[in-house]
Design an enzyme around this catalytic site. Structure first.
Site, PDB file in Angstrom:
ATOM      1  N   CYS A   3       0.811  -1.228   0.000  1.00 20.91           N
ATOM      2  CA  CYS A   3       0.000   0.000   0.000  1.00 20.91           C
ATOM      3  C   CYS A   3       0.841   1.273   0.000  1.00 20.91           C
ATOM      4  CB  CYS A   3      -0.908   0.014   1.219  1.00 20.91           C
ATOM      5  SG  CYS A   3      -2.221  -1.190   1.086  1.00 20.91           S
TER       6      CYS A   3
HETATM    7  N1  NAD Z   1      -2.175  -7.007   0.741  1.00 21.08           N
HETATM    8  C1  NAD Z   1      -2.771  -5.941   1.220  1.00 21.08           C
HETATM    9  O1  NAD Z   1      -2.667  -5.658   2.414  1.00 21.08           O
HETATM   10  C2  NAD Z   1      -3.630  -5.046   0.313  1.00 21.08           C
HETATM   11  C3  NAD Z   1      -4.432  -4.074   0.947  1.00 21.08           C
HETATM   12  C4  NAD Z   1      -5.240  -3.273   0.153  1.00 21.08           C
HETATM   13  C5  NAD Z   1      -5.235  -3.419  -1.236  1.00 21.08           C
HETATM   14  N2  NAD Z   1      -4.439  -4.362  -1.830  1.00 21.08           N
HETATM   15  C6  NAD Z   1      -4.524  -4.475  -3.298  1.00 21.08           C
HETATM   16  O2  NAD Z   1      -5.300  -5.605  -3.635  1.00 21.08           O
HETATM   17  C7  NAD Z   1      -4.809  -6.207  -4.842  1.00 21.08           C
HETATM   18  C8  NAD Z   1      -4.456  -7.656  -4.587  1.00 21.08           C
HETATM   19  O3  NAD Z   1      -3.427  -7.693  -3.624  1.00 21.08           O
HETATM   20  P1  NAD Z   1      -3.044  -8.982  -2.802  1.00 21.08           P
HETATM   21  O4  NAD Z   1      -2.167  -8.494  -1.697  1.00 21.08           O
HETATM   22  O5  NAD Z   1      -4.260  -9.775  -2.468  1.00 21.08           O
HETATM   23  O6  NAD Z   1      -2.184  -9.768  -3.896  1.00 21.08           O
HETATM   24  P2  NAD Z   1      -1.646 -11.273  -3.815  1.00 21.08           P
HETATM   25  O7  NAD Z   1      -0.436 -11.316  -4.661  1.00 21.08           O
HETATM   26  O8  NAD Z   1      -1.597 -11.716  -2.397  1.00 21.08           O
HETATM   27  O9  NAD Z   1      -2.805 -12.118  -4.494  1.00 21.08           O
HETATM   28  C9  NAD Z   1      -3.181 -11.999  -5.812  1.00 21.08           C
HETATM   29  C10 NAD Z   1      -3.611 -13.366  -6.313  1.00 21.08           C
HETATM   30  O10 NAD Z   1      -4.137 -13.190  -7.636  1.00 21.08           O
HETATM   31  C11 NAD Z   1      -3.759 -14.310  -8.420  1.00 21.08           C
HETATM   32  N3  NAD Z   1      -3.866 -13.922  -9.825  1.00 21.08           N
HETATM   33  C12 NAD Z   1      -3.062 -13.122 -10.551  1.00 21.08           C
HETATM   34  N4  NAD Z   1      -3.555 -12.972 -11.803  1.00 21.08           N
HETATM   35  C13 NAD Z   1      -4.698 -13.705 -11.868  1.00 21.08           C
HETATM   36  C14 NAD Z   1      -5.643 -13.943 -12.884  1.00 21.08           C
HETATM   37  N5  NAD Z   1      -5.537 -13.381 -14.083  1.00 21.08           N
HETATM   38  N6  NAD Z   1      -6.668 -14.768 -12.616  1.00 21.08           N
HETATM   39  C15 NAD Z   1      -6.787 -15.344 -11.387  1.00 21.08           C
HETATM   40  N7  NAD Z   1      -5.920 -15.137 -10.370  1.00 21.08           N
HETATM   41  C16 NAD Z   1      -4.891 -14.315 -10.607  1.00 21.08           C
HETATM   42  C17 NAD Z   1      -2.351 -14.639  -7.952  1.00 21.08           C
HETATM   43  O11 NAD Z   1      -2.019 -15.980  -8.247  1.00 21.08           O
HETATM   44  C18 NAD Z   1      -2.462 -14.367  -6.440  1.00 21.08           C
HETATM   45  O12 NAD Z   1      -2.791 -15.540  -5.710  1.00 21.08           O
HETATM   46  C19 NAD Z   1      -3.615  -5.360  -5.250  1.00 21.08           C
HETATM   47  O13 NAD Z   1      -4.054  -4.396  -6.183  1.00 21.08           O
HETATM   48  C20 NAD Z   1      -3.192  -4.685  -3.963  1.00 21.08           C
HETATM   49  O14 NAD Z   1      -2.561  -3.438  -4.217  1.00 21.08           O
HETATM   50  C21 NAD Z   1      -3.645  -5.184  -1.077  1.00 21.08           C
END
Ligand code: NAD
Length: 441
Positions: free
Chosen positions: A282
């Site tokens: 973030c």
């Molecule tokens: N981690 C946090 O604390 C947090 C907080 C707020 C917002 N976000 C945002 O949320 C979004 C996701 O973050 P995250 O931390 O969950 O990421 P992550 O990497 O933990 O998880 C993403 C998942 O999506 C899967 N993936 C990728 N492309 C795909 C596709 N085309 N089809 C299906 N699955 C697919 C990956 O294999 C992975 O398991 C990002 O934009 C991030 O900036 C994250």
């Protein structure tokens, strides 16, 4: 027409081939730190939930009751499975979802530009299953305009349907705070912003089923911007205290004490604390999405760029302070035994993404230090492919090190115990009681 799926007319129902698949309330695409907690909350709220993720190992783990996300214990995954949740890596196995929420990652490319390839992939998959009446929500953090300019055209092209007319499209930022014992998915207000007011209605109706309070943004762009405002606000304020920390040392002022005093003001001030740098997604990554968008307007978002610069220099500053401290005790960095405590990006979680511990260790290794680490959440740790020895016996490691650097004040670390029996300790979190051998950053 109503665009909310639950009002779908009989004519719109899937053909015979599709009715062989079970009906699903929610499809979550991307089952990571954001997608899995969402799937859990929805499943626990009684919705039929399917998760789609490209990572087959992760999918197999979930279906076997294992969790890869710290905030979601395996017992919760087991409970989700009992309630009908299933994960799949195969698009054709997702059934017939009413709502699709996209939680794909949004990293940066090599030149620090937004990399929306995972979002595009997830949107294209959604486009192939899109039918009239569905609600599609993007939760991935991204620059303002993505839902309208990137997601909408891909969905419309793949389906031949029109957003806001045939289906609903909205953005809803994820505000998950990993490791927060008080605020989780349900009791953190959820912002929703649709392409049209009816799209916002549909998103509001969906999230009202799984969280306590839904906040309507005026548009998808407004919802996208709200998330970036939150992240940039923290990024800039952390940079402010980090820069002040460096100045205060020159001015012989204890910034930690100044923050403690300022924080007693009951209005107009929120405390932020200095540290060894920023980590996670973030703060170091997401504001780049906003500065990228601003650059397309022909100018720069100076606050973000400055915050990036200041926070990015903190691991170097900590290295210099460590060298100085060793020097005052007639010790060179070269050959010194330096123990790093807590290498995750945040306390009490296992996530190491963008943790400042790695650039710090890289610098110390570059100067010839013998670096080891201790972290209850990290069983093994590498820096640029080099295995960093893990201290198994904390007391013995504290006594053995020439310098201990506290990077992450995990709750399991007792400050008094850390300070006992160490030769020198650099406290980057301001939690260790003052002592002659303890130096606050
Ligand atoms: N981690 C946090 O604390 C947090 C907080 C707020 C917002 N976000 C945002 O949320 C979004 C996701 O973050 P995250 O931390 O969950 O990421 P992550 O990497 O933990 O998880 C993403 C998942 O999506 C899967 N993936 C990728 N492309 C795909 C596709 N085309 N089809 C299906 N699955 C697919 C990956 O294999 C992975 O398991 C990002 O934009 C991030 O900036 C994250």
């Amino acid at each position: 027409m109503s665009v909310f799926r639950h009002d779908r007319a009989a004519d719109d129902r899937p053909d015979d081939n599709q009715t062989m698949l079970s009906s699903t309330d929610l499809l979550v695409i991307g089952l990571g730190y954001v997608g899995l907690p969402l799937a859990r909350e929805a499943a626990f709220s009684g919705l039929t939930v399917v998760g789609l993720d490209l990572n087959t190992e992760l999918v197999a783990g979930l279906n076997a009751g294992r969790s890869h996300v710290g905030d979601v214990p395996a017992s919760d995954v087991a409970e989700m499975l009992r309630k009908g949740f299933r994960a799949t890596a195969r698009e054709e196995e997702v059934g017939d979802p009413d709502t699709v929420v996209i939680c794909a990652p949004t990293p940066l490319s090599a030149d620090s530009a937004p990399d929306l390839s995972a979002v595009r992939g997830a949107v294209e998959a959604t486009g192939r299953m899109l039918r009239p009446g569905m609600l599609i929500v993007l939760e991935s953090t991204t620059y303002p305009g993505t839902t309208d300019e990137v997601v909408r055209p891909l969905l419309e092209k793949a389906s031949g349907l029109t957003a806001g007319v045939d289906f609903s499209l909205a953005f809803s930022p994820e505000r998950i705070d990993p490791g927060n014992p008080v605020y989780g998915f349900r009791n953190t207000p959820k912002i929703v912003g649709g392409l049209t007011p009816a799209c916002t209605d549909a998103a509001e109706g969906f999230y009202a089923r799984i969280c306590d309070q839904v906040v309507r943004a005026k548009s998808a762009r407004g919802a996208e911007m709200a998330k970036l405002l939150e992240n940039t606000y923290r990024h800039v304020n952390i940079a402010l205290v980090n820069e002040m920390l460096i100045l205060c040392r020159e001015l012989d002022v204890d910034l930690w004490d100044a923050i403690r005093c300022a924080a007693t003001k009951p209005f107009g001030f929120q405390p932020f604390y200095p540290g060894p740098g920023v980590g996670g997604h973030c703060i170091p990554i997401d504001p780049n999405y906003l500065s990228y968008k601003v650059r397309t307007l022909g100018y720069r978002f100076r606050f973000v760029e400055l915050a990036q610069e200041i926070n990015g220099q903190m691991p170097g500053y900590v290295t210099d302070r460590a060298a100085e401290l060793l020097n005052t005790h007639a010790k060179a960095v070269n050959g010194a035994k330096v123990l790093l405590l807590g290498v995750t990006y945040k306390r009490d979680i296992a996530d190491q993404r963008e943790s400042p511990a790695r650039p710090l260790a890289r610098r110390l290794l570059g100067r010839g230090a013998q670096v080891s680490y201790h972290d209850p959440y990290v069983p093994d740790w590498q820096v640029d492919g080099r295995v960093i020895p893990r201290a198994e016996d904390l007391d013995a490691a504290l006594a053995d090190a020439d310098l201990v650097i506290l990077l992450q004040a995990h709750r399991s670390y007792d400050p008094a115990r850390l300070s006992r029996g160490v030769r020198l300790l650099l406290d980057t979190r301001g939690v260790i009681p003052a002592a002659p051998h303890v130096e606050a950053l």
